[in-house]
Design an enzyme around this catalytic site. Structure first.
Site, PDB file in Angstrom:
ATOM      1  N   ASP A 140       2.105  15.051  -6.535  1.00 57.25           N
ATOM      2  CA  ASP A 140       2.271  16.243  -7.362  1.00 57.25           C
ATOM      3  C   ASP A 140       3.739  16.276  -7.758  1.00 57.25           C
ATOM      4  O   ASP A 140       4.618  16.188  -6.890  1.00 57.25           O
ATOM      5  CB  ASP A 140       1.965  17.505  -6.570  1.00 57.25           C
ATOM      6  CG  ASP A 140       0.500  17.666  -6.190  1.00 57.25           C
ATOM      7  OD1 ASP A 140      -0.317  16.820  -6.591  1.00 57.25           O
ATOM      8  OD2 ASP A 140       0.189  18.634  -5.482  1.00 57.25           O
TER       9      ASP A 140
ATOM     10  N   HIS B  70       1.209   8.809  -2.512  1.00 48.93           N
ATOM     11  CA  HIS B  70       0.074   7.923  -2.305  1.00 48.93           C
ATOM     12  C   HIS B  70       0.198   6.663  -3.150  1.00 48.93           C
ATOM     13  O   HIS B  70       0.956   6.625  -4.112  1.00 48.93           O
ATOM     14  CB  HIS B  70      -1.215   8.666  -2.666  1.00 48.93           C
ATOM     15  CG  HIS B  70      -1.407   9.914  -1.860  1.00 48.93           C
ATOM     16  ND1 HIS B  70      -2.218   9.959  -0.768  1.00 48.93           N
ATOM     17  CD2 HIS B  70      -0.865  11.159  -1.986  1.00 48.93           C
ATOM     18  CE1 HIS B  70      -2.188  11.177  -0.245  1.00 48.93           C
ATOM     19  NE2 HIS B  70      -1.367  11.929  -0.968  1.00 48.93           N
TER      20      HIS B  70
ATOM     21  N   SER C 110      12.523  16.318  -3.767  1.00 49.63           N
ATOM     22  CA  SER C 110      12.669  14.876  -3.600  1.00 49.63           C
ATOM     23  C   SER C 110      12.158  14.172  -4.843  1.00 49.63           C
ATOM     24  O   SER C 110      11.649  14.800  -5.751  1.00 49.63           O
ATOM     25  CB  SER C 110      11.907  14.427  -2.358  1.00 49.63           C
ATOM     26  OG  SER C 110      10.737  15.183  -2.205  1.00 49.63           O
TER      27      SER C 110
END
Length: 185
Positions: free
Chosen positions: A4, A60, A146
């Site tokens: 996301d 991921h 981040s």
């Protein structure tokens, strides 16, 4: 999308090693701190995924493949907010991790996680040199903002047009993990 985030996408880095974000120049060579590895990503396609503190902070794998062991480059934790990037090269000064992901459909993808202000650490949860399935968790950031950067070798991907158009205007595209970001060439 491996996470996301808000994303910028560059189909081909015009200068072999330098890219510009919010009028700040960055060098691939200093970003990954490895000139031999950097030379493999001349004219690469690049995605920059900026995670805000409120985002899901796990990332991921975007394809099936095998990931190498992760290399850590120690550094500081400066903000990766677009306004802050105008003042300091956070991407090359912050703590970051590098992994070469041998993707089934997109060739070798260089996965770079960059810690930012408020990040306690970058945790890797995958097992190196084992088969990985698309969507498997690679790791997570502990609290804060981040960045995840993906570098794909030239000619491996066509970045989605909406991402390219927004990037040209200096606008980040909001994505959720698993959203389309491009197609094989």
């Amino acid at each position: 999308s491996p996470c996301d985030a808000r994303v910028l996408g560059y189909q081909i880095l015009q200068d072999e090693y330098v890219f510009t974000i919010k009028e700040q120049k960055f060098s691939i060579d200093t970003l990954i701190d490895d000139s031999i590895l950097a030379s493999q990503y001349k004219k690469a396609s690049m995605y920059i995924f900026r995670l805000c503190p409120s985002d899901y902070h796990r990332f991921h794998f975007p394809d099936d493949g095998i990931a190498s062991e992760t290399k850590t480059i120690n550094g500081e934790y400066h903000s990766v907010n677009p306004i802050a990037l105008k003042r300091i090269d956070s991407f090359s000064r912050n703590k970051r991790t590098l992994t070469v992901f041998h993707s089934q459909h997109f060739g070798d993808i260089l996965f770079i996680e960059v810690g930012a202000l408020g990040v306690g650490s970058i945790q890797q949860t995958y097992i190196a040199n084992r088969t990985i399935k698309r969507g498997d968790e690679k790791g997570y950031f502990q609290f804060g903002g981040s960045t995840v950067i993906l570098l794909l070798k030239s000619g491996m991907i066509q970045i989605d047009n909406d991402i390219l158009e927004h990037t040209k205007k200096g606008i980040e595209t909001r994505l959720l993990m698993g959203s389309s970001i491009g197609n094989t060439l």
